[in-house]
Design a protein around this motif. Structure first.
Motif, PDB file in Angstrom:
ATOM      1  N   ILE A  10       0.837  -1.206   0.000  1.00 56.36           N
ATOM      2  CA  ILE A  10       0.000   0.000   0.000  1.00 56.36           C
ATOM      3  C   ILE A  10       0.871   1.255   0.000  1.00 56.36           C
ATOM      4  O   ILE A  10       0.649   2.193  -0.765  1.00 56.36           O
ATOM      5  N   LEU A  11       1.892   1.262   0.860  1.00 60.81           N
ATOM      6  CA  LEU A  11       2.785   2.426   0.929  1.00 60.81           C
ATOM      7  C   LEU A  11       3.495   2.635  -0.408  1.00 60.81           C
ATOM      8  O   LEU A  11       3.622   3.762  -0.889  1.00 60.81           O
ATOM      9  N   ASN A  12       3.935   1.528  -0.994  1.00 60.26           N
ATOM     10  CA  ASN A  12       4.641   1.599  -2.265  1.00 60.26           C
ATOM     11  C   ASN A  12       3.768   2.214  -3.350  1.00 60.26           C
ATOM     12  O   ASN A  12       4.208   3.052  -4.138  1.00 60.26           O
ATOM     13  N   GLU A  13       2.500   1.821  -3.380  1.00 59.19           N
ATOM     14  CA  GLU A  13       1.584   2.358  -4.390  1.00 59.19           C
ATOM     15  C   GLU A  13       1.248   3.821  -4.149  1.00 59.19           C
ATOM     16  O   GLU A  13       1.074   4.600  -5.079  1.00 59.19           O
ATOM     17  N   ALA A  14       1.130   4.194  -2.869  1.00 61.20           N
ATOM     18  CA  ALA A  14       0.686   5.550  -2.534  1.00 61.20           C
ATOM     19  C   ALA A  14       1.827   6.568  -2.529  1.00 61.20           C
ATOM     20  O   ALA A  14       1.581   7.769  -2.586  1.00 61.20           O
ATOM     21  N   ALA A  15       3.067   6.091  -2.475  1.00 62.48           N
ATOM     22  CA  ALA A  15       4.196   7.008  -2.243  1.00 62.48           C
ATOM     23  C   ALA A  15       4.477   7.922  -3.432  1.00 62.48           C
ATOM     24  O   ALA A  15       4.236   7.567  -4.587  1.00 62.48           O
ATOM     25  N   MET A  16       4.982   9.095  -3.122  1.00 64.02           N
ATOM     26  CA  MET A  16       5.521  10.000  -4.139  1.00 64.02           C
ATOM     27  C   MET A  16       6.844   9.422  -4.637  1.00 64.02           C
ATOM     28  O   MET A  16       7.348   8.453  -4.087  1.00 64.02           O
ATOM     29  N   LEU A  57      -2.291   9.719  -0.003  1.00 60.77           N
ATOM     30  CA  LEU A  57      -2.824   9.593   1.353  1.00 60.77           C
ATOM     31  C   LEU A  57      -3.193   8.144   1.660  1.00 60.77           C
ATOM     32  O   LEU A  57      -3.920   7.509   0.903  1.00 60.77           O
ATOM     33  N   VAL A  58      -2.686   7.648   2.788  1.00 63.84           N
ATOM     34  CA  VAL A  58      -3.072   6.325   3.279  1.00 63.84           C
ATOM     35  C   VAL A  58      -3.815   6.532   4.596  1.00 63.84           C
ATOM     36  O   VAL A  58      -3.302   7.171   5.521  1.00 63.84           O
ATOM     37  N   CYS A  77      -6.338   2.187   2.072  1.00 59.73           N
ATOM     38  CA  CYS A  77      -6.773   1.968   3.453  1.00 59.73           C
ATOM     39  C   CYS A  77      -5.972   0.815   4.038  1.00 59.73           C
ATOM     40  O   CYS A  77      -5.730  -0.181   3.358  1.00 59.73           O
ATOM     41  N   PHE A  78      -5.596   0.951   5.303  1.00 63.50           N
ATOM     42  CA  PHE A  78      -4.906  -0.148   5.971  1.00 63.50           C
ATOM     43  C   PHE A  78      -5.525  -0.324   7.345  1.00 63.50           C
ATOM     44  O   PHE A  78      -5.716   0.648   8.079  1.00 63.50           O
ATOM     45  N   MET A 115      10.689   1.133   7.104  1.00 64.41           N
ATOM     46  CA  MET A 115      10.491   0.618   5.742  1.00 64.41           C
ATOM     47  C   MET A 115      11.060   1.571   4.683  1.00 64.41           C
ATOM     48  O   MET A 115      10.983   1.283   3.497  1.00 64.41           O
ATOM     49  N   GLY A 116      11.586   2.712   5.145  1.00 60.75           N
ATOM     50  CA  GLY A 116      12.228   3.637   4.208  1.00 60.75           C
ATOM     51  C   GLY A 116      11.328   4.729   3.664  1.00 60.75           C
ATOM     52  O   GLY A 116      11.677   5.427   2.713  1.00 60.75           O
ATOM     53  N   TYR A 117      10.160   4.909   4.278  1.00 64.26           N
ATOM     54  CA  TYR A 117       9.235   5.954   3.803  1.00 64.26           C
ATOM     55  C   TYR A 117       9.303   7.181   4.684  1.00 64.26           C
ATOM     56  O   TYR A 117       9.282   7.079   5.920  1.00 64.26           O
ATOM     57  N   ASN A 118       9.343   8.347   4.037  1.00 66.18           N
ATOM     58  CA  ASN A 118       9.111   9.611   4.743  1.00 66.18           C
ATOM     59  C   ASN A 118       7.597   9.742   4.877  1.00 66.18           C
ATOM     60  O   ASN A 118       6.864   9.249   4.025  1.00 66.18           O
ATOM     61  N   PHE A 119       7.140  10.446   5.902  1.00 62.77           N
ATOM     62  CA  PHE A 119       5.692  10.651   5.977  1.00 62.77           C
ATOM     63  C   PHE A 119       5.343  12.029   6.506  1.00 62.77           C
ATOM     64  O   PHE A 119       6.087  12.633   7.272  1.00 62.77           O
ATOM     65  N   VAL A 120       4.184  12.507   6.045  1.00 59.70           N
ATOM     66  CA  VAL A 120       3.485  13.572   6.748  1.00 59.70           C
ATOM     67  C   VAL A 120       2.397  12.865   7.530  1.00 59.70           C
ATOM     68  O   VAL A 120       1.556  12.179   6.940  1.00 59.70           O
ATOM     69  N   PHE A 121       2.447  12.962   8.847  1.00 56.52           N
ATOM     70  CA  PHE A 121       1.327  12.456   9.634  1.00 56.52           C
ATOM     71  C   PHE A 121       0.385  13.616   9.909  1.00 56.52           C
ATOM     72  O   PHE A 121       0.822  14.701  10.313  1.00 56.52           O
TER      73      PHE A 121
END
Length: 300
Positions: A10-16, A57-58, A77-78, A115-121
């Motif tokens: 999901i993160l992979n698909e949603a990521a910039m 957005l996830v 959605c997760f 997992m190597g993702y940056n995020f805006v929470f």
């Protein structure tokens, strides 16, 4: 209903392109139709350069009902299930259940960084009116919105609000999240935001070299300290607010104010004569008269 896809997918698909995702959490109390989540998504649709951000957005559902509702209204959605606890109903502020939910979130966010993702929470009671990315600081590992901003980006006297932050995935941020999570044992009975206020001055942060930046309320405002200029605002948080009805009322007014601002001709926009009509039901006066500890989770 369960996750058909692992989080990684999901993160992979949603990521910039730079592996950045936008994350929010959702429980049943906020997932009802015409409740917080609908206003949140609406703000992205009508904001300036924000609609495209919905592709990144996830929504992290904290219970089955929120997950089912998420799947009806959004692509990514997760379902975050934690053993033996379901965060369906409103968890009242500072109850053991509320604390468990908040700390679960910190632990989850650490795993995203690993997992190597940056995020805006972002909390879902934050309206996104403009793309915030141009306003972020390039050199920061961890940058966070404030209930009160002193005017200085690296001043530890700023009062951070855990509802909105941008974190880059690296060894420093991962170590910081582990430290933050483990600090709940040092400060039992406090929630993540209070603990952050204790540890933001801890020598450990210097030791790991984490660069922490506090975001200006002029761009990242809230009901505690509304952004003053609608030409500058990126996000507005329904913080400093008790009770779901008050929160929904003021969020709707915020969206109306923003829609009105968007209709103004450029010459009038530049004058920045119009301001927010909030807080109304969320006014700080109501906090003083309210005095009850039953502040709901949805409120922080």
């Amino acid at each position: 209903t369960r996750n058909e896809y692992p989080l990684e997918k999901i993160l992979n698909e949603a990521a910039m392109k730079d592996k950045t995702v936008i994350l929010t959490t959702l429980n049943d109390a906020w997932a009802a139709p015409n409740s917080v989540i609908d206003l949140f998504l609406e703000s992205f649709r009508i904001g300036v350069h924000t609609r495209k951000l919905l592709n990144h957005l996830v929504i992290i559902a904290l219970d089955q009902k929120a997950f089912i509702r998420c799947q009806a209204i959004h692509t990514y959605c997760f379902l975050l299930v934690s053993e033996g606890s379901d965060f369906r109903e409103e968890a009242y502020f500072m109850t053991p259940r509320y604390l468990k939910m908040m700390w679960r979130r910190i632990d989850f966010l650490r795993s995203v960084l690993e997992m190597g993702y940056n995020f805006v929470f972002t909390d879902a009671d934050i309206m996104w009116f403009r793309d915030p990315f141009p306003r972020f600081h390039h050199s920061a590992d961890f940058q966070i919105a404030c209930d009160h901003f002193t005017g200085i980006f690296d001043d530890v006297h700023n009062r951070p609000n855990g509802g909105f932050n941008f974190v880059r995935s690296n060894n420093r941020s991962i170590e910081f999240y582990k430290f933050w999570y483990s600090s709940q044992e040092t400060y039992p009975g406090y929630h993540d935001q209070d603990v952050l206020n204790f540890i933001k001055i801890d020598p450990f942060i210097n030791d790991i070299g984490l660069k922490m930046i506090f975001l200006d309320t002029a761009n990242f405002g809230g009901l505690c300290e509304p952004s003053r200029d609608l030409n500058q605002v990126c996000t507005m948080h329904a913080n400093c607010c008790y009770g779901m009805d008050s929160k929904l009322h003021d969020l709707r007014i915020m969206l109306q104010d923003w829609r009105h601002y968007l209709t103004l001709p450029p010459s009038l926009k530049r004058l920045s004569i119009i301001s927010w009509r909030v807080p109304q039901k969320c006014s700080l006066d109501s906090l003083k008269t309210n005095g009850s500890p039953e502040k709901s989770v949805e409120e922080d």
